[in-house]
Write a protein that holds these residues in place. Sequence first.
Motif, short mmCIF file in Angstrom:
data_model
loop_
_atom_site.label_atom_id
_atom_site.label_comp_id
_atom_site.label_asym_id
_atom_site.label_seq_id
_atom_site.Cartn_x
_atom_site.Cartn_y
_atom_site.Cartn_z
N LYS A 58 0.85 -1.19 0.00
CA LYS A 58 0.00 0.00 0.00
C LYS A 58 0.89 1.24 0.00
O LYS A 58 1.83 1.33 0.78
CB LYS A 58 -0.91 0.00 1.22
CG LYS A 58 -1.93 -1.11 1.17
CD LYS A 58 -2.82 -1.08 2.37
CE LYS A 58 -3.79 -2.26 2.33
NZ LYS A 58 -4.62 -2.32 3.51
N ILE A 59 0.55 2.17 -0.90
CA ILE A 59 1.25 3.45 -0.95
C ILE A 59 0.22 4.57 -0.95
O ILE A 59 -0.92 4.37 -1.37
CB ILE A 59 2.18 3.58 -2.19
CG1 ILE A 59 1.40 3.46 -3.50
CG2 ILE A 59 3.30 2.54 -2.12
CD1 ILE A 59 2.23 3.76 -4.74
N ALA A 113 -5.10 9.84 -9.27
CA ALA A 113 -5.43 9.89 -7.84
C ALA A 113 -4.80 11.11 -7.20
O ALA A 113 -5.44 11.83 -6.42
CB ALA A 113 -4.96 8.61 -7.14
N GLN A 114 -3.53 11.37 -7.53
CA GLN A 114 -2.83 12.53 -6.98
C GLN A 114 -3.52 13.83 -7.37
O GLN A 114 -3.64 14.74 -6.57
CB GLN A 114 -1.37 12.52 -7.47
CG GLN A 114 -0.50 13.62 -6.93
CD GLN A 114 -0.14 13.42 -5.47
OE1 GLN A 114 -0.19 12.32 -4.95
NE2 GLN A 114 0.23 14.50 -4.81
N ALA A 115 -4.01 13.89 -8.61
CA ALA A 115 -4.64 15.11 -9.12
C ALA A 115 -6.07 15.30 -8.61
O ALA A 115 -6.51 16.42 -8.40
CB ALA A 115 -4.64 15.09 -10.64
N ALA A 133 -3.14 3.48 -2.72
CA ALA A 133 -3.08 2.55 -3.84
C ALA A 133 -2.54 1.21 -3.36
O ALA A 133 -1.63 1.16 -2.54
CB ALA A 133 -2.17 3.10 -4.94
N ALA A 134 -3.14 0.15 -3.86
CA ALA A 134 -2.67 -1.20 -3.57
C ALA A 134 -1.92 -1.69 -4.80
O ALA A 134 -2.50 -1.84 -5.88
CB ALA A 134 -3.84 -2.12 -3.26
N VAL A 135 -0.61 -1.88 -4.65
CA VAL A 135 0.23 -2.39 -5.72
C VAL A 135 0.43 -3.87 -5.44
O VAL A 135 1.04 -4.24 -4.44
CB VAL A 135 1.59 -1.66 -5.76
CG1 VAL A 135 2.42 -2.14 -6.93
CG2 VAL A 135 1.41 -0.16 -5.81
#
Length: 97
Positions: free
Chosen positions: A12-13, A53-55, A62-64
């Motif tokens: 997760k990030i 998402a950032q914008a 986020a799940a990578v």
Amino acid sequence: MTVSGKLELTIKISELPTATTVENGWKSFDIDCDGQIVSVTLKPKMFKKLEDAQANFPMWVAAVAGKMGQPTEKGFVLVEPNIQVFEKKPKEPAVAG
């Protein structure tokens, strides 16, 4: 006697990684997971999910997900990566009752 299984990792990030552009416009970046450095390379379309998402979201996660690949000097490569992005809602303050 062993049983066969499938190892899948989810990292997760919540911040946009600084990525370098590699072959075919793919984006490559590293994630530090408690000292283990996970190297990730994403298709441009998948990396765009993080940029969107950032914008668009004040808070997001986020799940990578992927499989553990080749070891590197400080960690490993994440193979077959996939990304899911979620807007993170601020928690309501608890009301004493």
